[in-house]
Design a protein around this motif. Sequence first.
Motif, short mmCIF file in Angstrom:
data_model
loop_
_atom_site.label_atom_id
_atom_site.label_comp_id
_atom_site.label_asym_id
_atom_site.label_seq_id
_atom_site.Cartn_x
_atom_site.Cartn_y
_atom_site.Cartn_z
N ARG A 146 0.82 -1.35 0.07
CA ARG A 146 -0.05 -0.11 0.04
C ARG A 146 0.82 1.34 0.02
O ARG A 146 0.35 2.38 -0.51
CB ARG A 146 -0.74 0.01 1.17
CG ARG A 146 -2.35 -0.98 1.26
CD ARG A 146 -2.76 -1.18 2.39
NE ARG A 146 -3.36 -0.19 3.18
CZ ARG A 146 -4.53 0.39 2.72
NH1 ARG A 146 -5.34 -0.24 1.83
NH2 ARG A 146 -4.99 1.41 3.27
N ASN A 178 1.72 2.29 -3.87
CA ASN A 178 0.87 3.31 -4.53
C ASN A 178 0.48 4.67 -3.58
O ASN A 178 -0.77 5.00 -3.86
CB ASN A 178 -0.43 2.48 -5.27
CG ASN A 178 -1.18 1.91 -4.36
OD1 ASN A 178 -1.09 1.90 -3.18
ND2 ASN A 178 -1.91 1.06 -4.99
N PHE A 179 0.98 4.60 -2.51
CA PHE A 179 0.35 5.64 -1.64
C PHE A 179 -0.68 5.64 -1.16
O PHE A 179 -1.52 6.69 -0.88
CB PHE A 179 1.08 7.13 -2.25
CG PHE A 179 2.47 7.31 -2.27
CD1 PHE A 179 3.24 6.79 -3.10
CD2 PHE A 179 2.83 8.30 -1.37
CE1 PHE A 179 4.67 6.94 -2.95
CE2 PHE A 179 4.12 8.78 -1.09
CZ PHE A 179 5.12 7.94 -1.87
N LEU A 180 -1.26 4.29 -0.91
CA LEU A 180 -2.54 4.35 -0.36
C LEU A 180 -2.15 4.65 1.26
O LEU A 180 -2.86 5.05 1.93
CB LEU A 180 -3.03 2.90 -0.41
CG LEU A 180 -3.92 2.65 -1.52
CD1 LEU A 180 -4.58 1.27 -1.74
CD2 LEU A 180 -4.97 3.75 -2.24
N ARG A 184 -0.44 5.91 -10.17
CA ARG A 184 -1.41 4.98 -9.85
C ARG A 184 -2.48 4.40 -10.87
O ARG A 184 -2.62 3.06 -10.91
CB ARG A 184 -2.65 5.59 -8.85
CG ARG A 184 -1.84 6.08 -7.40
CD ARG A 184 -2.75 6.61 -6.71
NE ARG A 184 -2.51 6.76 -5.24
CZ ARG A 184 -2.99 7.79 -4.44
NH1 ARG A 184 -3.96 8.67 -4.90
NH2 ARG A 184 -2.73 7.97 -2.97
N GLY A 206 -1.96 -1.72 -11.48
CA GLY A 206 -3.18 -2.47 -11.00
C GLY A 206 -3.14 -3.22 -9.71
O GLY A 206 -2.61 -4.31 -9.61
N MET A 207 -4.10 -2.55 -9.07
CA MET A 207 -4.17 -3.16 -7.76
C MET A 207 -5.34 -4.34 -7.58
O MET A 207 -6.38 -3.95 -8.13
CB MET A 207 -4.10 -2.34 -6.52
CG MET A 207 -4.15 -2.93 -5.09
SD MET A 207 -3.27 -1.72 -4.00
CE MET A 207 -2.84 -2.53 -2.65
N PHE A 214 -7.35 -6.43 -4.51
CA PHE A 214 -7.36 -6.40 -3.16
C PHE A 214 -7.83 -7.54 -2.44
O PHE A 214 -8.62 -8.42 -3.15
CB PHE A 214 -8.50 -5.30 -2.67
CG PHE A 214 -8.02 -4.03 -2.94
CD1 PHE A 214 -7.53 -3.13 -2.33
CD2 PHE A 214 -8.38 -3.19 -4.24
CE1 PHE A 214 -7.07 -1.86 -2.50
CE2 PHE A 214 -8.01 -2.05 -4.58
CZ PHE A 214 -7.47 -1.25 -3.72
N ASN A 267 -13.41 -5.28 -3.71
CA ASN A 267 -13.24 -3.79 -3.83
C ASN A 267 -14.07 -3.52 -4.98
O ASN A 267 -13.53 -2.33 -5.59
CB ASN A 267 -12.07 -2.93 -3.59
CG ASN A 267 -11.81 -3.43 -1.79
OD1 ASN A 267 -12.48 -3.77 -1.25
ND2 ASN A 267 -10.64 -2.65 -1.59
N LEU A 268 -14.77 -4.37 -5.61
CA LEU A 268 -15.37 -3.82 -6.78
C LEU A 268 -16.53 -2.96 -6.57
O LEU A 268 -17.09 -2.61 -5.29
CB LEU A 268 -16.20 -5.09 -7.45
CG LEU A 268 -15.45 -6.04 -7.93
CD1 LEU A 268 -16.23 -7.35 -8.48
CD2 LEU A 268 -14.67 -5.52 -9.40
N TRP A 269 -16.88 -1.94 -7.40
CA TRP A 269 -17.71 -0.70 -7.10
C TRP A 269 -19.27 -1.58 -7.52
O TRP A 269 -19.62 -1.93 -8.33
CB TRP A 269 -17.64 0.18 -8.05
CG TRP A 269 -16.33 1.09 -7.93
CD1 TRP A 269 -16.06 1.52 -6.86
CD2 TRP A 269 -15.22 0.99 -8.74
NE1 TRP A 269 -14.79 1.97 -6.63
CE2 TRP A 269 -14.17 1.67 -8.01
CE3 TRP A 269 -14.97 0.66 -10.03
CZ2 TRP A 269 -12.91 2.04 -8.77
CZ3 TRP A 269 -13.66 0.89 -10.66
CH2 TRP A 269 -12.79 1.73 -9.80
N THR A 270 -19.98 -1.80 -6.31
CA THR A 270 -21.12 -2.46 -6.10
C THR A 270 -22.36 -1.84 -6.81
O THR A 270 -23.05 -2.60 -7.30
CB THR A 270 -21.58 -2.74 -4.79
OG1 THR A 270 -21.76 -1.67 -4.03
CG2 THR A 270 -20.36 -3.81 -4.05
N ARG A 303 -10.57 -5.72 -14.12
CA ARG A 303 -10.52 -4.25 -13.77
C ARG A 303 -9.07 -3.86 -13.83
O ARG A 303 -8.76 -2.77 -14.28
CB ARG A 303 -11.38 -4.05 -12.61
CG ARG A 303 -11.19 -2.54 -12.25
CD ARG A 303 -11.91 -2.26 -11.05
NE ARG A 303 -11.40 -2.51 -9.85
CZ ARG A 303 -11.81 -2.54 -8.67
NH1 ARG A 303 -13.23 -1.56 -8.52
NH2 ARG A 303 -11.25 -2.99 -7.49
N ALA A 304 -8.16 -4.62 -13.06
CA ALA A 304 -6.71 -4.09 -12.91
C ALA A 304 -5.97 -4.29 -14.43
O ALA A 304 -5.50 -3.41 -14.72
CB ALA A 304 -6.22 -4.91 -11.89
#
Lengths: 266, 241
Positions: A64, A67-69, A102, A106-107, A109, A113-116, A175-176
Motif C-alpha cells: 500500500r 501506490n501511496f494508499l 497509480r 493495477g491493484m 485487493f 473492492n469492486l464498485w457494487t 479491472r486491473a
Amino acid sequence: MTAKTAADSVRPAAEPADEAIRVVDLHKSFGNLEVLKGVSLTASKGDVVTLIGGSGSGKSTCLRCINFLENPTSGRIVIGGEEIAIRADGTPASRKQIERIRSRLGMVFQAFNLWTHRTLLENVTEVPIHVLGVPKDEAHDRAMALLERVGLAGKADTYPSFLSGGQQQRAAIARALAIDPSVMLFDEPTSALDPELVGEVLSVIRDLAAEGRTMLLVTHEMKFAREVSNHVIYLSEGRIEEEGPPEQVFGTPQSDRLKQFLKSVA
Amino acid sequence: MEQVIELLSLSPPGWGGNLLRGLVHSLEIALGAFGFGLLIGLGGAYGKLYGGPVLRDLLAVYTTVVRAVPELVLILILYYVGTDLINKASEAMGYGRVEISGVAAGIWVLGIVQGAYATEILRGAIKAIPIGQLEAARAFGMPPLKMLRRVTIPAMMSFAIPGLANLWLIATKDTALLAVVGFNELTLETRQAAASTRAYFTFFLAAGALYLMVTLLSGRIFARIEKWARKGQPSHRRAKA
Ligand SMILES: Nc1ncnc2c1ncn2[C@@H]1O[C@H](COP(=O)(O)OP(=O)(O)O)[C@@H](O)[C@H]1O
Ligand SMILES: [Mg+2]
C-alpha cells in the motif's frame, strides 16, 4: 517469465530500462508502531516478486505504500524509472504525478473492492474511460475481451453482489488488467475465498505470470508462490529476514524464523 | 356541495386558483431549499469527515444550533436578520434598500435549516460506504472530484435516500411556516381564502388534500429513485427473518 535458474539467486542490479519497480529503504510507522523498518526490493519487467510472512509482518502495508494508499514515513519509490516525489510529511508532492502513476499500477485487493453500484462491465471500463480517457467503444471492447479471458463474459451485465467471491476476484483482476498496468499489485487475492474457489483465481494469475506480467504478489499460497515467482521475500516484523529464488527460500531456508514460518503454513 | 365547488373553482370568484398558485410557490421554495440544503449538506458532510479541526468545530455548531432551535424561531431570525443585513450592506454601498424576493428569502432560510439535517444524513451515508470501494478508486488514480461524482455519490445514494425523502417532506411542510413572514405560499393563501369567505373547513380541507397529494406523489418518486440507487444490491425482502 524469465527462466528460474540458480544464476537468479545472484541478482544483478536491473538495467534501468528493465526496471519496473524499485523500493529503497522503506519505513512506515503508525503512531509509535513501526511496521516497516527499512524494506528494499526491485522487480524487473516480467518479474513475479512474492512477499510472504506472518500476519501483521507488514506485507499489506508495504504494498500500500507503493501506490501511496499509505504514505511512507521515509524511503523512495521508483516506478518504471520515475521516482515519486514526496513532501517532508510523507505525502506525495504532486497530485498529478501520483494519480498518473497509480493509474498504471493495477491493484487487486483481498476483499475485491469492486464498485457494487456498477456492473462487471462498468467496473472494468470505469478507469479506462473516466481516468485514462480511452474512447468508450474501445474501452468496452477491451473490457469484454478481458471478461472473456477471466471466464466472465456471460456476467458482463451482472452486479458484483450477485456473484461468488471467486467470480468477483476474477472481475477485479480484469479491472486491473484494463489499464494495461506496468505492475500488478496483488494483496492476498485468494485469502477471502472459500477453498474451492481459490483454484480459479490462482489459475488466472498463473496465466498472467506466464505471459510476462510484472507482479508484486502477497500470498499465503506457498505452493503457488514457489511455482510462479522469480523472487521470494520473507518479511518478518517489518524487515526482510530472508530472500532469494523460490527454490532457495522454500527449499533451503536459512533463518530459524523462516523455517518456523514455513512449518506453520505447511 | 354546489357552493363548495363554486368556492374552489379556479377562476374568481372561486379561490381555487389562489390555492394552486400558493401550492406552486410552496413547491418552488421546497425544491429550491431542498437543493440548496443538499449542496450545504454535501459540503458539510465533507467538511465534517475530512476537514481540519476549526472547520469541524464550526460545522458542529451549525448542525447543533439549527437542529436544536425550533424551526419557526430560526425562520424569523434568519429572515429578519438576513434581510436586515442585506439592506444594511446595500445602503452602506449607496444603493438604498433593496426589494428581496419572497422566493429567494424562503429558499435561503429553509435551505439553511435543511442543510444542517442534510449534513448529518450525507455524513452517515458516506461513512456507510465500504471503505474498500473508495480505496479502489484512489488506487486507480481517480482524481478527488471525479471520485466524488463517480464513486462516492452513487455509492452513498442508497444509504441517503430514505433520510433525504423525509427531509424533502419536511421541506414541503416547512414552507407553511413562511406564512409568518407574509410569504404567500399555500397556507397563507388558504388562510386568506378562508377568512374572506368564512368557509374555513372547506379551504383547510382542500389545502390538507393538496399537501397529502404532494406527499403521495413524492413517495412514489422517491421509491423509484431508491430502487435505482439500490441497483446492484440484493433485495432485503428475500432475506427477511
Ligand atoms: N491504518 C493502520 N493504523 C494502525 N496500524 C496499522 C494500520 N494498518 C496496519 N497496521 C498495523 O501494521 C501492522 C502490519 O499490518 P499489515 O501490513 O496489514 O500486515 P500483513 O499484511 O503482513 O498481515 C499490523 O500490526 C497492523 O495492526
Ligand atoms: Mg495483509
